[in-house]
Design an enzyme around this catalytic site. Structure first.
Site, short mmCIF file in Angstrom:
data_model
loop_
_atom_site.label_atom_id
_atom_site.label_comp_id
_atom_site.label_asym_id
_atom_site.label_seq_id
_atom_site.Cartn_x
_atom_site.Cartn_y
_atom_site.Cartn_z
N CYS B 108 0.89 -1.16 0.00
CA CYS B 108 0.00 0.00 0.00
C CYS B 108 0.92 1.21 0.00
O CYS B 108 1.51 1.54 1.03
CB CYS B 108 -0.90 0.01 1.23
SG CYS B 108 -1.83 1.56 1.40
N CYS B 111 -0.73 4.29 2.29
CA CYS B 111 -0.80 4.23 3.76
C CYS B 111 -0.27 2.87 4.19
O CYS B 111 0.91 2.61 4.00
CB CYS B 111 -2.19 4.57 4.31
SG CYS B 111 -3.60 3.74 3.59
N SER B 112 -1.12 2.02 4.75
CA SER B 112 -0.60 0.70 5.14
C SER B 112 -1.71 -0.33 5.07
O SER B 112 -1.78 -1.22 5.91
CB SER B 112 -0.01 0.76 6.55
OG SER B 112 -1.01 1.20 7.45
N CYS B 113 -2.56 -0.23 4.03
CA CYS B 113 -3.67 -1.17 3.87
C CYS B 113 -3.14 -2.60 3.83
O CYS B 113 -2.17 -2.89 3.11
CB CYS B 113 -4.44 -0.85 2.60
SG CYS B 113 -5.24 0.76 2.67
#
Lengths: 218, 204
Positions: B108, B111-113
């Protein structure tokens, strides 16, 4: 926004350095930060897109010098103040007057159900798809000042529609309290050379999930 | 970045953040906005119930049950829900299958999906600017830092999780595991192998 979060293809961050046998949390406060972030989200004053936008607008210097749970915590403090739940004075003082529970305060007994349900983001659409699998598309050369999920490294590039996921909440609108404005979501595939010229690794393919409004006929 | 250099992190961030988060939780509790017992339950969920063991069970079943593998390929959200895996950051799931010709890697960049319902909370490296910036332009160089060197004939596809689709990599079943039960196979399936930065362990 072309903010510090938009990292695809940026350079200078060094090696990845995965940690062997990494613990789930590196300090007890990280676990509490996770918990309070989720618990405050359950109050219903903001959505996931507004949370993401609060994190990416912390400022590049803060974003790049903070661990991820620190970014979450700082953004949570912004959201709590924006929505009138906590004041700057209370945060500065580190204390607050006691108040009766918020009507949507997450209690321990509700946690399993809330986590198991999650927050589905798919929505019915009435409009028929503009694109079909196999269609060639070009992503818009768009640089909005607000929240978006079109990364800059994929803006203005040719790709091919691979699949149609149906309607999904549009983050560009939802992050700013402008409604869900659902749009059709596609997986779009890009050849590495199209994206990076010959500065990417040979044989690379990249895909991203992009809303119909991000795409033009090509 | 901070968590890439742990000792340094201790010096500069941990203690102020510890105080800051404690103060914040105290304020939120006093104001009736959070219940500390609910926070305990959230932490316990990701410490003990939701983690990469879930994804490993899905992969092992796909290796041993062709009908399930077909279901997983066609509708992963429903397939993993049929095993009881659903919920936050796993509302919409797609499984991507490695083949001798294509290796899949998930990131991602924005962000940090990450597929929490199947893999739990993301590791620090997954959230790091180094991983997020580099894996979309030089994935082989990044994978080499995990000790993974792919054959020249296997191309790399990087899936950037820019929306609410969450991706599970289904690695290829290791040779030498013919006849193994799903439980034994699941023990070979590492978290990294389900993100694409590793391969399953090879049986001894």
């Amino acid at each position: 926004m072309n903010g510090p979060q938009d990292l695809g293809g940026r350079m200078g961050f060094g090696p990845v350095a995965p940690e062997a046998n990494e613990p789930l949390f590196h300090a007890p406060w990280e676990a509490r930060a996770l918990g309070i972030t989720l618990a405050c989200g359950a109050l219903g004053h903001w959505n996931l897109d507004e949370s993401r936008h609060a994190r990416e607008t912390l400022g590049p210097a803060v974003y790049y010098s903070s661990s991820y749970y620190e970014i979450w915590t700082r953004a949570l403090m912004v959201l709590l103040q924006r929505h009138g739940l906590v004041s700057a004075g209370e945060l500065a003082a580190g204390q607050a007057e006691a108040a009766s529970p918020h009507p949507k305060r997450l209690t321990a007994d509700r946690v399993p159900g809330v986590l198991a349900r999650g927050t589905p983001y798919d929505r019915p659409l009435t409009a028929s798809p503009r694109f079909a699998p196999g269609d060639r598309v070009r992503t818009r050369n768009a640089h909005p000042r607000g929240h978006t999920r079109l990364p800059t490294y994929l803006a203005g590039h040719l790709g091919v529609i691979e699949s149609d996921h149906g309607g999904f909440v549009l983050p560009d609108s939802n992050a700013h309290g402008l409604g869900e404005a659902p749009g059709r979501l596609y997986t779009v595939v890009f050849d590495g050379v199209e994206v990076w010229g010959h500065d990417g690794e040979p044989g690379l393919t990249i895909s991203a999930d992009l809303w119909e409004g991000y795409l033009e006929n090509a | 970045m901070p968590h890439d250099h742990h000792d340094h992190d201790h010096d500069n961030h941990l203690e102020p953040m510890d105080a800051r988060v404690r103060a914040l939780e105290t304020i939120l509790t006093r104001k009736g906005l959070v219940d500390p017992a609910a926070i305990d339950t959230i932490i316990d969920t990701y410490a003990h119930r939701v983690g990469p063991q879930n994804g490993a069970a899905v992969v092992a079943r796909a290796w041993t049950d062709p009908a399930f593998a077909e279901f997983l390929a066609r509708d992963a959200t429903a397939a993993v829900a049929s095993m009881g895996y659903c919920g936050r950051q796993g509302e919409h799931v797609q499984a991507v299958f490695n083949t001798p010709l294509q290796h899949n890697v998930i990131v991602c960049t924005l962000c940090s999906c990450y597929p929490w319902s199947l893999l739990g909370l993301p590791p620090v490296w997954y959230k790091s600017p180094a991983y997020r910036s580099r894996v979309v332009i030089e994935p082989r160089a990044v994978l080499a830092e995990f000790g993974l060197v792919l054959p020249a004939g296997q191309s790399v596809r990087v899936w950037d999780s820019t929306a609410e689709m969450r991706y599970l990599v289904v690695p290829m079943r290791p040779a030498g595991t013919e006849g193994w039960a799903p439980e034994a196979l699941a023990a070979l399936v590492t978290r990294e192998s389900m993100v694409g930065t590793g391969l399953p362990q090879v049986p001894a």
